[in-house]
Design a protein around this motif. Structure first.
Motif, PDB file in Angstrom:
ATOM      1  N   GLU A 105       0.844  -1.190   0.000  1.00 22.79           N
ATOM      2  CA  GLU A 105       0.000   0.000   0.000  1.00 22.79           C
ATOM      3  C   GLU A 105       0.881   1.242   0.000  1.00 22.79           C
ATOM      4  O   GLU A 105       1.822   1.363   0.774  1.00 22.79           O
ATOM      5  CB  GLU A 105      -0.913  -0.003   1.220  1.00 22.79           C
ATOM      6  CG  GLU A 105      -1.911   1.138   1.237  1.00 22.79           C
ATOM      7  CD  GLU A 105      -2.945   0.985   2.332  1.00 22.79           C
ATOM      8  OE1 GLU A 105      -3.147   1.957   3.083  1.00 22.79           O
ATOM      9  OE2 GLU A 105      -3.547  -0.103   2.429  1.00 22.79           O
TER      10      GLU A 105
ATOM     11  N   PRO B 199       0.543   5.314   0.307  1.00 18.53           N
ATOM     12  CA  PRO B 199      -0.182   6.577   0.499  1.00 18.53           C
ATOM     13  C   PRO B 199       0.483   7.680  -0.331  1.00 18.53           C
ATOM     14  O   PRO B 199       1.715   7.805  -0.325  1.00 18.53           O
ATOM     15  CB  PRO B 199      -0.034   6.858   1.999  1.00 18.53           C
ATOM     16  CG  PRO B 199       0.538   5.605   2.592  1.00 18.53           C
ATOM     17  CD  PRO B 199       1.286   4.917   1.511  1.00 18.53           C
TER      18      PRO B 199
ATOM     19  N   THR C 293      -3.360   4.756  -2.047  1.00 19.08           N
ATOM     20  CA  THR C 293      -4.371   5.463  -1.262  1.00 19.08           C
ATOM     21  C   THR C 293      -4.053   6.956  -1.275  1.00 19.08           C
ATOM     22  O   THR C 293      -2.900   7.353  -1.106  1.00 19.08           O
ATOM     23  CB  THR C 293      -4.414   4.948   0.184  1.00 19.08           C
ATOM     24  OG1 THR C 293      -3.138   5.133   0.800  1.00 19.08           O
ATOM     25  CG2 THR C 293      -4.773   3.483   0.226  1.00 19.08           C
TER      26      THR C 293
ATOM     27  N   ASP D 173      -7.522   3.620  -4.063  1.00 21.38           N
ATOM     28  CA  ASP D 173      -8.549   3.928  -3.073  1.00 21.38           C
ATOM     29  C   ASP D 173      -8.459   5.427  -2.801  1.00 21.38           C
ATOM     30  O   ASP D 173      -7.500   5.904  -2.204  1.00 21.38           O
ATOM     31  CB  ASP D 173      -8.312   3.131  -1.792  1.00 21.38           C
ATOM     32  CG  ASP D 173      -9.457   3.284  -0.794  1.00 21.38           C
ATOM     33  OD1 ASP D 173     -10.228   4.255  -0.917  1.00 21.38           O
ATOM     34  OD2 ASP D 173      -9.567   2.446   0.120  1.00 21.38           O
TER      35      ASP D 173
ATOM     36  N   LYS E  15     -10.124   7.284  -0.849  1.00 24.12           N
ATOM     37  CA  LYS E  15     -10.296   7.647   0.566  1.00 24.12           C
ATOM     38  C   LYS E  15     -11.064   8.972   0.731  1.00 24.12           C
ATOM     39  O   LYS E  15     -10.743   9.801   1.577  1.00 24.12           O
ATOM     40  CB  LYS E  15      -8.933   7.769   1.249  1.00 24.12           C
ATOM     41  CG  LYS E  15      -8.129   6.481   1.319  1.00 24.12           C
ATOM     42  CD  LYS E  15      -8.713   5.508   2.324  1.00 24.12           C
ATOM     43  CE  LYS E  15      -7.817   4.292   2.496  1.00 24.12           C
ATOM     44  NZ  LYS E  15      -8.386   3.300   3.427  1.00 24.12           N
TER      45      LYS E  15
ATOM     46  N   ASN F  57     -14.177   4.853  -3.798  1.00 24.48           N
ATOM     47  CA  ASN F  57     -14.337   5.706  -2.609  1.00 24.48           C
ATOM     48  C   ASN F  57     -13.884   7.157  -2.789  1.00 24.48           C
ATOM     49  O   ASN F  57     -13.180   7.705  -1.936  1.00 24.48           O
ATOM     50  CB  ASN F  57     -13.587   5.090  -1.416  1.00 24.48           C
ATOM     51  CG  ASN F  57     -14.039   3.687  -1.113  1.00 24.48           C
ATOM     52  OD1 ASN F  57     -15.225   3.384  -1.187  1.00 24.48           O
ATOM     53  ND2 ASN F  57     -13.099   2.808  -0.802  1.00 24.48           N
TER      54      ASN F  57
END
Length: 279
Positions: free
Chosen positions: A42, A44, A63, A85, A87, A109
Motif C-alpha cells: 500500500e 499513500p 491510497t 482507493d 479515501k 471511494n
C-alpha cells in the motif's frame, strides 16, 4: 601498587560521541532477489508525482491522503494491475481525460472529475481493454458554457467493466459502450443532460441492476433528447429493477434504436416524480 581512575586522569563520568555515516544502496537487498517484492504493498500519496511513481508498481494499492489535480492523464498499460482507493479525495484534470485504462484497474471511494474550459465536456474515464472496476465513486464531467456537444462521461470501448454504487454526473451523456465491451452496473445513480445516460453500439453488452438513470436539466447543457437509451448495431442492453427519472418523458429508447435491443425487467419510469407507463 593499584592504578585507579585518578592515575589515568579519567573520571567515571566520561562520555563519547559516536557518529555513523551511511548511504542508501540503489539496489534493494531485502527483496529476496525479486523486483516484484513490493507488489501488493500500500502506497499513500499526496501529489501527482507520488501517484505516478506508485502506479509504476504492478499490483500496487494506492491510497490518497489529499486531493490531486493532474497535469496529464494517468494511463494503466495492458497487463498491469492497479488499485486506487481515493479515501474520499478527488482526482481531477482540466481539458483532458484524467484516466485511460488498458490493464486491470480498480478505483473506489472518491471523486474523478474532468472540467473543460469551453462548452464541450470531456470523458472522465476511458477503458479500452482489460478490466475496469469502479466502486462508490462520483464521476463528474463538467464544462463552461452551454451546448449539446462534447463527450460521454464513461467510455468503455473494449474489455469488461463492473461499476457498483457510483454516481455519474454527465453534462452531455453517461455511458458510451462500444466494440465488444461488456459492462455491468449494480446500484447507483447515473445522470446525463444533453443526450443519453446509456449509448451502446457495435456488439457491446450493457446490463444494469437496481440502478437509477436520470435526465437532469440542471446540469446546464442544451437538451436534444429526453430519452434514456440510444443504440445502433447489434448491442444488448438489459435493465433489471431500474428506475428512470426525467422532467419530460419521451420513453426509454429513442426511435432510432433497433427493435429488440433493449430489455426492461421490473423497471419504473417517472416524469417529475409521477410514475409513467414504461414504453
Amino acid at each position: 601498587e593499584e592504578a585507579d581512575n585518578d592515575y589515568q586522569k579519567l573520571g567515571a563520568d566520561v562520555t563519547f560521541d559516536i557518529v555513523l555515516t551511511a548511504t542508501q544502496d540503489t539496489v534493494e537487498k531485502d527483496g529476496f532477489n525479486s523486483s516484484d517484492y513490493d507488489a501488493g504493498a500500500e502506497f499513500p500519496v499526496a501529489d501527482e508525482a507520488g501517484l505516478r511513481e506508485a502506479l509504476e508498481k504492478d499490483n500496487a494499492i494506492v491510497t490518497l491522503i489529499d486531493d490531486i489535480h493532474l497535469d496529464a492523464p494517468l494511463r494503466v498499460a495492458a497487463g498491469h494491475t492497479a488499485t486506487i482507493d481515493l479515501k474520499g479525495k478527488t482526482i481531477s484534470i482540466t481539458n483532458e481525460v484524467p484516466v485511460y485504462n488498458n490493464g486491470n484497474l480498480t478505483i473506489s471511494n472518491g471523486i474523478l472529475s474532468s472540467h473543460k474550459t469551453d462548452p464541450n465536456p470531456e470523458t472522465v474515464i476511458r477503458s479500452e481493454s482489460g478490466h475496469l472496476t469502479l466502486e462508490n465513486c462520483t464521476i463528474e464531467s463538467t464544462s463552461d458554457g452551454k451546448t449539446h456537444l462534447g463527450r460521454y462521461s464513461i467510455q468503455i470501448t473494449g474489455g469488461t467493466a463492473d461499476i457498483t454504487d457510483c454516481e455519474l454526473i454527465g453534462k452531455r451523456g453517461g455511458f458510451d459502450v462500444c466494440g465488444d465491451a461488456v459492462v455491468t452496473v449494480n446500484g447507483g445513480t447515473y445522470s446525463a443532460c444533453a443526450y443519453y445516460p446509456v449509448y451502446a453500439h457495435d456488439n457491446a453488452k450493457f446490463t444494469a441492476n437496481n440502478a437509477a438513470f436520470i435526465k437532469d436539466a440542471s446540469l446546464g447543457a442544451v437538451i436534444d433528447s429526453f430519452n434514456f437509451v440510444y443504440a445502433h448495431g447489434t448491442p444488448s442492453i438489459v435493465f433489471n429493477s431500474c428506475e428512470f427519472h426525467t422532467p419530460t418523458y419521451w420513453g426509454i429508447a429513442t426511435s432510432g434504436t433497433p427493435s429488440g435491443v433493449v430489455t426492461l425487467n421490473n423497471c419504473r419510469a417517472f416524469e417529475n416524480g409521477i410514475e409513467q407507463e414504461i414504453r
